[in-house]
Enzyme design. Structure first.
Site, short mmCIF file in Angstrom:
data_model
loop_
_atom_site.label_atom_id
_atom_site.label_comp_id
_atom_site.label_asym_id
_atom_site.label_seq_id
_atom_site.Cartn_x
_atom_site.Cartn_y
_atom_site.Cartn_z
N ASP A 186 -2.29 -13.49 5.75
CA ASP A 186 -1.18 -13.00 5.53
C ASP A 186 -1.02 -14.30 6.82
O ASP A 186 -1.58 -14.57 7.46
CB ASP A 186 -0.69 -11.77 5.44
N SER A 187 0.03 -14.53 7.83
CA SER A 187 0.88 -14.87 8.45
C SER A 187 1.01 -14.46 9.95
O SER A 187 0.96 -15.13 10.66
CB SER A 187 1.85 -15.83 8.76
N GLY A 188 0.52 -12.93 10.01
CA GLY A 188 0.85 -12.41 11.62
C GLY A 188 2.19 -12.21 11.53
O GLY A 188 2.03 -11.03 12.50
N GLY A 189 3.48 -12.31 10.37
CA GLY A 189 4.90 -12.06 10.82
C GLY A 189 4.84 -10.34 11.36
O GLY A 189 5.18 -9.82 11.48
N PHE A 190 4.76 -10.25 9.24
CA PHE A 190 4.79 -8.99 9.71
C PHE A 190 4.02 -7.98 10.38
O PHE A 190 3.94 -6.73 10.61
CB PHE A 190 4.65 -8.26 7.56
N ASP A 235 7.04 -16.17 9.27
CA ASP A 235 8.47 -14.74 8.89
C ASP A 235 9.26 -14.06 9.91
O ASP A 235 7.92 -13.55 9.94
CB ASP A 235 8.66 -14.87 7.23
N GLN A 263 13.35 -13.82 1.59
CA GLN A 263 13.54 -13.11 2.41
C GLN A 263 14.99 -12.24 1.97
O GLN A 263 14.54 -12.86 0.63
CB GLN A 263 12.95 -13.14 4.07
N ASP A 287 -0.97 -7.40 -3.52
CA ASP A 287 -1.96 -7.03 -2.25
C ASP A 287 -1.04 -5.27 -2.07
O ASP A 287 0.06 -5.09 -1.65
CB ASP A 287 -2.39 -7.98 -1.04
N CYS A 307 -12.37 6.87 -16.56
CA CYS A 307 -13.52 5.50 -15.61
C CYS A 307 -14.53 4.83 -15.69
O CYS A 307 -14.94 6.24 -15.63
CB CYS A 307 -12.88 5.49 -14.01
N CYS A 361 -15.92 3.12 -14.18
CA CYS A 361 -16.75 2.65 -12.51
C CYS A 361 -18.15 3.18 -11.93
O CYS A 361 -18.07 4.33 -12.45
CB CYS A 361 -15.64 2.08 -11.40
N CYS A 380 -17.95 6.52 -11.12
CA CYS A 380 -17.35 7.54 -12.16
C CYS A 380 -18.59 7.51 -12.80
O CYS A 380 -18.62 8.54 -13.64
CB CYS A 380 -16.15 7.71 -12.88
N HIS A 392 -13.39 3.29 -6.20
CA HIS A 392 -12.65 4.11 -7.40
C HIS A 392 -12.08 3.25 -6.95
O HIS A 392 -11.16 2.79 -8.11
CB HIS A 392 -13.23 5.40 -7.60
#
Ligand SMILES: Nc1nc2cc3nc(NCCc4ccc(CCO)cc4)[nH]c3cc2c(=O)[nH]1
Length: 372
Positions: free
Chosen positions: A96-100, A150, A193, A270, A308, A310, A313, A339
């Site tokens: 991610d670009s750092g904006g958020f 952004d 956006q 994500d 599950c 995994c 589990c 998990h």
């Protein structure tokens, strides 16, 4: 015409919804979509080893430009041979670009045409991020997929504020494209956006599609709006994006939001949710959330989720995991994190199978029946 770093292959469209089965090819491999991407903000998916992420089927993971710029510094990561080498991960990486992160972490000073002035959330030091600086950091980190710089405006901001914001974000996106040094090996995505405003989402999408990015993120969501509002924005935003390119919905990771995003044509997701809630003992199960730290599980010798398959589990009980969490044993966090990530990656596998057999809406009904 140089081959782009990332290509999308649309394999099949679901008969009854906007869902798509596809594959995204990157310099570090080809991965099935729709996909969930575990978040490894500081070059580590918290408490997970790369081998464990591979065995659960993770293909692309996230890292954050803002955090890695501050610590250890993109120059150190570059010297290490880039993020893949540095963290021993040979599959996909998206930054991610750092904006958020600036807007959600740092004490904001102000946003100008040039970029964003703010204070380092760790030591109060004055910092400045521009599209050129963010792209230079992402180039140095070496991720396969990079986000444009952004502004993620508050969902409920005024039409006028968000109109000015998306127009600047489009200018920033173009500056980022010009500053991007490695388009052959790193794919830069544009980020749409526009808050909840249809006309602004259309304007933002139009601007970015005209810049011909190899993929598009849908930003400005999962920032406090209701699930219904998010779905409504998706209803009119994903159709604005090219069918032959990946669509990435940022910051979305609850099981129901993943299914509803896929149905509206999203390919990539994500979220820190699975690993974040795991660390305070909340587990995702086919029957909804289970707070395994709760006293009622003290003598419950069943797995976290009886459906599950995994590692956690198959080998451990609620009682044991609760005991580990109550005694601050690090292995407890590892088991709940493992998990929860497995649960979402497995959910995406089931969603892909359902698209293949044109039964995604039936799958959604069955899932919600149990999940509650
Ligand atoms: N560059 C960019 N990055 C983004 C990241 C985002 N992440 C979100 N939401 C994450 C929300 C989120 C945060 C924490 C937890 C843990 C449990 O509370 C769960 C969800 N929305 C987002 C929007 C943007 C965006 O427009 N632009």
């Amino acid at each position: 015409m140089t081959t782009p770093a990332v290509t999308y292959n649309l394999i099949k469209k679901d008969k009854h919804t906007g869902a798509r089965l596809g594959q995204i090819t990157t310099p570090h491999g080809t991965f099935d979509t729709p996909m969930f991407m575990p978040v490894g903000t500081q070059a580590s998916v918290k408490a997970m080893a790369p081998e464990e992420l591979k065995e659960m089927g993770a293909g692309v993971i996230l890292a954050n430009t803002y955090h890695l710029w501050l610590r250890p510094g993109e120059d150190l990561v570059e010297e290490a041979g880039g993020l893949h080498q540095f963290m021993n991960w040979d599959q996909g990486i998206l930054t991610d670009s750092g904006g958020f992160q600036v807007f959600s972490l740092a004490e904001l000073r102000n946003i100008t045409e040039e970029g964003v002035h703010f204070k380092n959330h760790l030591n109060g030091q004055k910092l400045f991020l521009s599209p050129e600086k963010a792209i230079a950091i992402e180039n140095a980190l070496g991720a396969d997929i990079m986000m444009s710089f952004d502004e993620c405006p508050p969902f409920f901001e005024s039409y006028d504020y968000i109109k000015k914001s998306i127009e600047r974000t489009s200018r920033w996106a173009e500056r980022g494209l010009r500053a991007h040094k490695n388009p052959q090996t790193q794919a830069l995505f544009g980020i749409v956006q526009g808050g909840g405003h249809k006309a602004l989402r259309e304007q933002s999408a139009r601007d970015l599609v005209s810049l011909d990015f190899p993929g598009y993120s849908i930003g400005g969501l999962s920032v406090g709006e209701s699930k219904a509002e998010m779905n409504h924005v998706l209803d009119f935003t994903t159709p604005l994006l090219p069918e032959n390119k990946p669509r990435y919905l940022m910051g979305v990771g609850s099981p129901d939001a993943l299914i509803d995003g896929v149905i509206r044509g999203v390919d990539m997701f994500d979220c820190v949710l699975p690993t974040r809630i795991a660390r305070n003992g909340t587990c995702m199960t086919s029957k909804g959330r289970l707070v395994v730290k709760n006293a009622k599980y003290a003598r419950d010798f069943r797995p976290l989720d009886e459906k599950c398959n995994c590692y956690a589990c198959r080998n451990y009980t609620r009682a044991y995991i609760r005991h580990l969490l109550k005694t601050d044993e690090i292995f407890g966090l590892r088991l709940t994190s493992y998990h929860n990530l497995y649960f979402l990656l497995d959910l995406m596998r089931k969603i892909r199978a359902a698209i293949k057999e044109d039964r995604l809406l039936d799958f959604r009904a069955e899932f919600f029946e149990e999940y509650g």
